[in-house]
Design a protein around this motif. Sequence first.
Motif, short mmCIF file in Angstrom:
data_model
loop_
_atom_site.label_atom_id
_atom_site.label_comp_id
_atom_site.label_asym_id
_atom_site.label_seq_id
_atom_site.Cartn_x
_atom_site.Cartn_y
_atom_site.Cartn_z
N ILE A 38 9.33 2.47 -4.07
CA ILE A 38 7.92 1.90 -3.07
C ILE A 38 8.56 2.01 -2.03
O ILE A 38 9.28 1.29 -1.13
CB ILE A 38 8.12 0.42 -4.05
N LYS A 39 7.73 2.59 -1.29
CA LYS A 39 7.56 2.69 0.38
C LYS A 39 5.98 1.59 0.60
O LYS A 39 6.42 1.14 2.30
CB LYS A 39 6.92 4.17 0.49
N LYS A 40 5.38 1.89 0.04
CA LYS A 40 4.13 0.79 0.82
C LYS A 40 3.51 -0.17 0.06
O LYS A 40 3.26 0.40 -1.35
CB LYS A 40 2.87 2.12 1.21
N PHE A 41 3.21 -1.45 0.18
CA PHE A 41 3.28 -2.87 -0.39
C PHE A 41 2.22 -3.11 0.32
O PHE A 41 1.72 -3.62 0.88
CB PHE A 41 4.26 -3.33 -0.56
N ILE A 42 1.29 -3.96 -0.93
CA ILE A 42 0.22 -5.11 -0.76
C ILE A 42 1.31 -6.30 -1.84
O ILE A 42 2.37 -6.60 -2.50
CB ILE A 42 -0.62 -4.98 -2.09
N GLY A 43 0.95 -7.17 -0.83
CA GLY A 43 2.24 -8.83 -0.97
C GLY A 43 1.77 -10.03 -0.87
O GLY A 43 0.56 -9.96 0.05
N ALA A 44 2.21 -10.91 -1.28
CA ALA A 44 1.36 -12.47 -1.38
C ALA A 44 2.65 -13.58 -1.36
O ALA A 44 3.77 -13.15 -1.80
CB ALA A 44 0.97 -12.55 -2.44
N SER A 45 2.46 -14.22 -0.22
CA SER A 45 2.82 -15.51 0.14
C SER A 45 2.80 -16.92 -0.11
O SER A 45 1.51 -16.91 -0.18
CB SER A 45 3.91 -15.32 0.60
N PHE A 102 9.32 -0.40 5.52
CA PHE A 102 8.23 -0.64 4.49
C PHE A 102 7.34 -0.62 5.11
O PHE A 102 7.40 -1.35 6.27
CB PHE A 102 8.92 -1.44 3.64
N LYS A 103 5.71 -0.29 5.19
CA LYS A 103 4.75 -0.05 5.57
C LYS A 103 3.97 -1.46 4.59
O LYS A 103 4.15 -0.97 3.74
CB LYS A 103 4.45 1.06 5.53
N VAL A 104 3.82 -2.84 5.25
CA VAL A 104 3.31 -3.34 4.80
C VAL A 104 1.56 -3.26 5.12
O VAL A 104 1.10 -3.45 6.24
CB VAL A 104 3.45 -4.69 5.53
N VAL A 105 1.23 -3.07 3.96
CA VAL A 105 -0.06 -2.86 4.06
C VAL A 105 -1.15 -3.44 4.34
O VAL A 105 -1.87 -3.72 5.15
CB VAL A 105 -0.93 -2.02 2.80
N SER A 106 -0.72 -4.63 3.80
CA SER A 106 -1.63 -5.76 4.09
C SER A 106 -1.15 -7.13 3.33
O SER A 106 -0.12 -7.27 2.29
CB SER A 106 -2.76 -6.11 3.08
N MET A 107 -0.43 -8.06 3.82
CA MET A 107 0.09 -9.54 3.07
C MET A 107 -0.46 -10.77 3.32
O MET A 107 -0.32 -11.13 4.62
CB MET A 107 1.71 -9.05 3.24
N PHE A 136 -5.65 -5.34 -2.70
CA PHE A 136 -5.18 -3.52 -3.12
C PHE A 136 -6.69 -3.84 -3.30
O PHE A 136 -6.34 -2.06 -3.49
CB PHE A 136 -5.14 -4.55 -4.45
N ARG A 137 -8.03 -4.30 -3.91
CA ARG A 137 -8.90 -3.43 -3.84
C ARG A 137 -8.99 -2.99 -2.15
O ARG A 137 -10.35 -2.18 -1.60
CB ARG A 137 -9.78 -3.95 -4.47
N ALA A 138 -9.21 -4.04 -1.15
CA ALA A 138 -9.92 -4.25 -0.23
C ALA A 138 -8.73 -3.37 0.89
O ALA A 138 -8.93 -2.52 2.40
CB ALA A 138 -9.62 -5.53 0.80
N HIS A 139 -7.34 -2.57 0.26
CA HIS A 139 -6.45 -2.11 1.07
C HIS A 139 -5.98 -1.08 0.24
O HIS A 139 -5.12 -0.81 -0.10
CB HIS A 139 -5.53 -3.23 1.61
N LYS A 140 -6.19 0.15 0.65
CA LYS A 140 -6.04 1.27 0.71
C LYS A 140 -4.30 2.63 0.79
O LYS A 140 -4.20 1.90 1.91
CB LYS A 140 -7.15 3.01 0.22
N GLY A 141 -4.03 2.58 -0.31
CA GLY A 141 -2.79 3.30 -0.16
C GLY A 141 -1.08 2.74 -0.64
O GLY A 141 -0.32 3.51 -0.38
#
Length: 239
Positions: free
Chosen positions: A115-122, A140-145, A171-176
């Motif tokens: 993994i290099k670019k992730f979608i995250g949740a906290s 890492f690149k945080v695509v969206s968290m 995941f649907r809203a933020h690509k990559g």
Amino acid sequence: MWRGVAGLVKPTRRPGSLETLIRLLPEGIGVVPLLLNVRQGSHTEFSSAIPFYEKHVAELAEQGMDVIHPGGTPPFMLQGYKGEDTLIRAWEKKYKTPIFTSGQNHVNAMRALGIKKFIGASYSALQNKIVIDYMTQAGFKVVSMEPIDVPFNEAQNISPETLYAHIKRLFRAHKGADGIYIQGGAWHTESIVETLEQDLQVPVVHANIAPAWEIMMRLRVNAPRSGFGRLLRELPKKV
């Protein structure tokens, strides 16, 4: 415990993550837990916790653990990625025991899964910011968290279905993104990891699953486990 013993320092006294870890580890690995008492999840609590962690780390090292895992991301992530590494290396030298934090564990798991670019949740805005800063420093690149923002003492009540919907929306809203990161030990949401990987076709790092993988790696135990995602099913090597 004939395969090795792991000492744990848990940040809170709420049930869940400790029981999950014990269930995920194979027979023959022992666990010795010590508990802090973080209650509010505030910046003040997190930033003042390190001396209390060290006291428990010293106690576990004296008892002859094969590896020690001080859990809880914010207190160590607040040191910064490099600052945390410096601290843990000093503890390893002082206490002559391998040690890894939750932040280091999550980084190791993501790298092992490619993994290099992730979608995250906290589960709090404060933790969200701390994690983004740390993971960015780690490369890492945080695509969206985005957090599912609830009071700290209610994070364990977030349902797997709620978390699944939250992550899928991001995941649907933020690509990559090439991976998903579920941060925080209060989640009781391990059951969605396999489903997320099947539906979104990317690997998932879950805060309550990743420690089982790393403990096995460090104790040189090869015991794959299905039903909890690629990390435990494939047991990829640390990079």
